[in-house]
Motif scaffolding. Structure first.
Motif, PDB file in Angstrom:
ATOM      1  N   GLN A  17       0.831  -1.208   0.000  1.00 43.33           N
ATOM      2  CA  GLN A  17       0.000   0.000   0.000  1.00 43.33           C
ATOM      3  C   GLN A  17       0.868   1.261   0.000  1.00 43.33           C
ATOM      4  O   GLN A  17       0.593   2.218  -0.716  1.00 43.33           O
ATOM      5  CB  GLN A  17      -0.934   0.011   1.228  1.00 43.33           C
ATOM      6  CG  GLN A  17      -1.971  -1.076   1.223  1.00 43.33           C
ATOM      7  CD  GLN A  17      -2.931  -0.958   0.051  1.00 43.33           C
ATOM      8  OE1 GLN A  17      -3.496   0.095  -0.188  1.00 43.33           O
ATOM      9  NE2 GLN A  17      -3.092  -2.030  -0.690  1.00 43.33           N
ATOM     10  N   GLU A  18       1.918   1.243   0.799  1.00 41.85           N
ATOM     11  CA  GLU A  18       2.831   2.384   0.884  1.00 41.85           C
ATOM     12  C   GLU A  18       3.546   2.609  -0.451  1.00 41.85           C
ATOM     13  O   GLU A  18       3.683   3.746  -0.910  1.00 41.85           O
ATOM     14  CB  GLU A  18       3.846   2.153   2.008  1.00 41.85           C
ATOM     15  CG  GLU A  18       4.906   3.223   2.150  1.00 41.85           C
ATOM     16  CD  GLU A  18       4.384   4.553   2.679  1.00 41.85           C
ATOM     17  OE1 GLU A  18       5.204   5.475   2.799  1.00 41.85           O
ATOM     18  OE2 GLU A  18       3.175   4.687   2.960  1.00 41.85           O
ATOM     19  N   ARG A  21       1.138   4.181  -2.845  1.00 44.53           N
ATOM     20  CA  ARG A  21       0.919   5.583  -2.475  1.00 44.53           C
ATOM     21  C   ARG A  21       2.095   6.455  -2.916  1.00 44.53           C
ATOM     22  O   ARG A  21       1.911   7.516  -3.501  1.00 44.53           O
ATOM     23  CB  ARG A  21       0.714   5.683  -0.955  1.00 44.53           C
ATOM     24  CG  ARG A  21       0.313   7.059  -0.454  1.00 44.53           C
ATOM     25  CD  ARG A  21       0.243   7.099   1.066  1.00 44.53           C
ATOM     26  NE  ARG A  21       1.554   6.993   1.691  1.00 44.53           N
ATOM     27  CZ  ARG A  21       2.430   7.998   1.781  1.00 44.53           C
ATOM     28  NH1 ARG A  21       2.144   9.173   1.280  1.00 44.53           N
ATOM     29  NH2 ARG A  21       3.597   7.822   2.366  1.00 44.53           N
TER      30      ARG A  21
END
Length: 109
Positions: A17-18, A21
């Motif tokens: 997810q990071e 992002r």
């Protein structure tokens, strides 16, 4: 205010997810022509990616190609966590640490 987790404390899902992002923010920075921010976000993404890899797959004494830098090779002297320490071949001979996500696994020698 919530304190940010270190990459080493994140689960595989959180790291993915990071990375997504950071890549999205980097894409926007690139579109806006903010070169410095783009470079910082790209480096953070590479750091997060390194935590998804197995450092045991990188062997001291071996030579690896560097992603995004065709024709440049890196010889590992030793490993420290997700960092490979060594030097670039045909470089200035100075020791540097690279996140393992910058190295291509198919070693050259």
């Amino acid at each position: 205010m919530e304190t940010e987790k270190r990459y080493s404390e994140m689960s595989e899902y959180e790291l993915q997810q990071e990375i997504a992002r950071l890549r999205e923010k980097a894409r926007k920075a690139e579109q806006l022509g903010i070169v410095n921010e783009f470079a910082v976000l790209e480096r953070k993404s590479l750091m997060a990616q390194a935590y998804l890899m197995n450092p045991d797959e990188f062997v001291p004494g071996k030579i690896y190609a560097i992603h995004g830098d065709p024709g440049t090779y890196f010889k590992i002297d030793y490993m420290n966590g997700v960092f490979a320490w060594g030097y670039r071949l045909n470089g200035d001979g100075k020791e540097e640490g690279l996140p393992i996500s910058m190295l291509k696994k198919e070693e050259q020698g």
